[in-house]
Design a protein around this motif. Structure first.
Motif, PDB file in Angstrom:
ATOM      1  N   ASN A  87      78.335  44.241  51.426  1.00  0.00           N
ATOM      2  CA  ASN A  87      76.955  43.816  51.660  1.00  0.00           C
ATOM      3  C   ASN A  87      76.851  42.767  52.761  1.00  0.00           C
ATOM      4  O   ASN A  87      75.911  42.781  53.555  1.00  0.00           O
ATOM      5  N   PRO A 114      70.735  44.681  50.704  1.00  0.00           N
ATOM      6  CA  PRO A 114      71.990  43.967  50.440  1.00  0.00           C
ATOM      7  C   PRO A 114      71.786  42.516  50.009  1.00  0.00           C
ATOM      8  O   PRO A 114      72.615  41.981  49.271  1.00  0.00           O
ATOM      9  N   ASP A 131      71.151  42.801  46.407  1.00  0.00           N
ATOM     10  CA  ASP A 131      72.404  43.201  45.752  1.00  0.00           C
ATOM     11  C   ASP A 131      73.342  42.008  45.582  1.00  0.00           C
ATOM     12  O   ASP A 131      73.992  41.860  44.539  1.00  0.00           O
ATOM     13  N   PRO A 176      74.774  47.745  43.645  1.00  0.00           N
ATOM     14  CA  PRO A 176      75.248  46.830  44.692  1.00  0.00           C
ATOM     15  C   PRO A 176      76.507  47.321  45.407  1.00  0.00           C
ATOM     16  O   PRO A 176      76.738  46.970  46.567  1.00  0.00           O
ATOM     17  N   PRO A 202      75.455  49.605  50.119  1.00  0.00           N
ATOM     18  CA  PRO A 202      75.932  49.413  51.500  1.00  0.00           C
ATOM     19  C   PRO A 202      76.699  50.611  52.036  1.00  0.00           C
ATOM     20  O   PRO A 202      76.699  50.855  53.249  1.00  0.00           O
TER      21      PRO A 202
END
Length: 316
Positions: A46, A71, A74, A287, A291
């Motif tokens: 992230n 992100p 996250d 999470p 990404p």
């Protein structure tokens, strides 16, 4: 005398006890290793995505500026959950300060709400780009993007902040949570007072947010599907469908796990172990996957990430 009776009636202890994971000694190290590696991967992926978008002006498109919020949320959710989780696994300690528990719960809810709102705005962006391409540059201006991002953060902070203000006004008379981490429903079980207002607000919040998010997602993707099937350009149709399918998959995964966790608190027959398991998955998988899905699967971002890693992190 009155103060003594009040102390007996309400538990004002600043220490709460979380539900134990009941890990056997031989599972402790693998669980610690899994949690630590998962957190490190989430942090790395992230942060790389954030830095890549921020440091490359060529990526400062409307979609990427909206994506940047994903992100960030996250990282908020993972950082609220994993340090406490790793500590519990490593030390077998279930005690947590009430203030720390409330803080963890607040940021976990900020993560969940912010992610849903961000994915909803991303769907709106894709709708304008695919269904109204000639109007995209005039509609998705920098000022409009900033208003959308401000709406994501402002509305999320307001509704979650009010949720916890309603919680903190109530006295506690219990100190044992039914969950291995803190969230609003588990903290509400510690209260020995009328929680009608909290329950109504929570239900209205979930209903309204889900209506807005799912309604927007449903409408925009139906319009996108219609536009794609009307398009005569096979490459454009394929690219649009692939992007939207990926986005929809991430949204549905988060929605299914999150909604089940929320609803399970109100259904007594559901296994507490299943609730805890899916609740933890909601904090681990999105999470970790977001990404990868939005970074590595987007060619422009993927190339910039590889260039960033090669030149900044692993220079020759």
């Amino acid at each position: 005398m009155t103060s003594i009776k009040m102390a007996d009636l309400y538990n004002t202890s600043s220490v709460l006890v979380l539900k134990s994971f009941n890990l056997s000694p031989e599972v402790v190290f693998p669980a610690f290793l899994f949690a630590t590696l998962s957190y490190m991967i989430i942090l790395f992926c992230n942060l790389i995505l954030i830095l890549t978008i921020v440091l490359n002006k060529s990526l400062h498109h409307p979609m990427n500026l909206i994506l940047l919020n994903l992100p960030i949320h996250d990282l908020i959710g993972a950082s609220a959950f994993f340090p406490q989780f790793i500590k519990e696994v490593l030390t077998d300690s279930r005690a947590i300060q009430h203030s720390l528990c409330v803080t963890q719960a607040f940021f976990i809810h900020i993560y969940a709400g912010g992610t849903v709102f961000t994915l909803t705005v991303m769907a709106y962006d894709r709708y304008i780009a695919i269904c109204c391409p000639l109007k995209y540059s005039t509609v998705m201006t920098n000022a409009h993007i900033m208003r959308l991002i401000s709406a994501i953060w402002g509305s999320n902070l307001f509704v979650i902040g009010l949720l916890f203000l309603l919680l903190l006004r109530l006295p506690r008379c219990r100190s044992v949570l039914s969950h291995p981490y803190c969230d609003n429903p588990s903290l509400l079980t510690l209260v020995c007072a009328d929680t009608t207002i909290n329950n109504i607000y929570g239900l209205v919040l979930v209903a309204v947010s889900q209506l807005i998010a799912n309604g927007t997602i449903l409408y925009t993707y139906l319009q996108i599907l219609v536009a794609c099937f009307r398009s005569r350009r096979t490459d454009t149709k394929s690219k649009a469908l692939q992007t939207c399918a990926t986005h929809l998959l991430v949204f549905l995964m988060l929605e299914c796990m999150g909604l089940f966790t929320i609803i399970s608190y109100r259904i007594k027959n559901i296994s507490p172990e299943l609730r805890r398991f899916l609740g933890m998955l909601t904090l681990i998988f999105p999470p970790a996957l977001n990404p990868i899905v939005y970074g590595l699967k987007t060619k422009e971002i993927r190339e910039k990430i590889l260039h960033f890693i090669k030149n900044k992190i692993l220079p020759a």
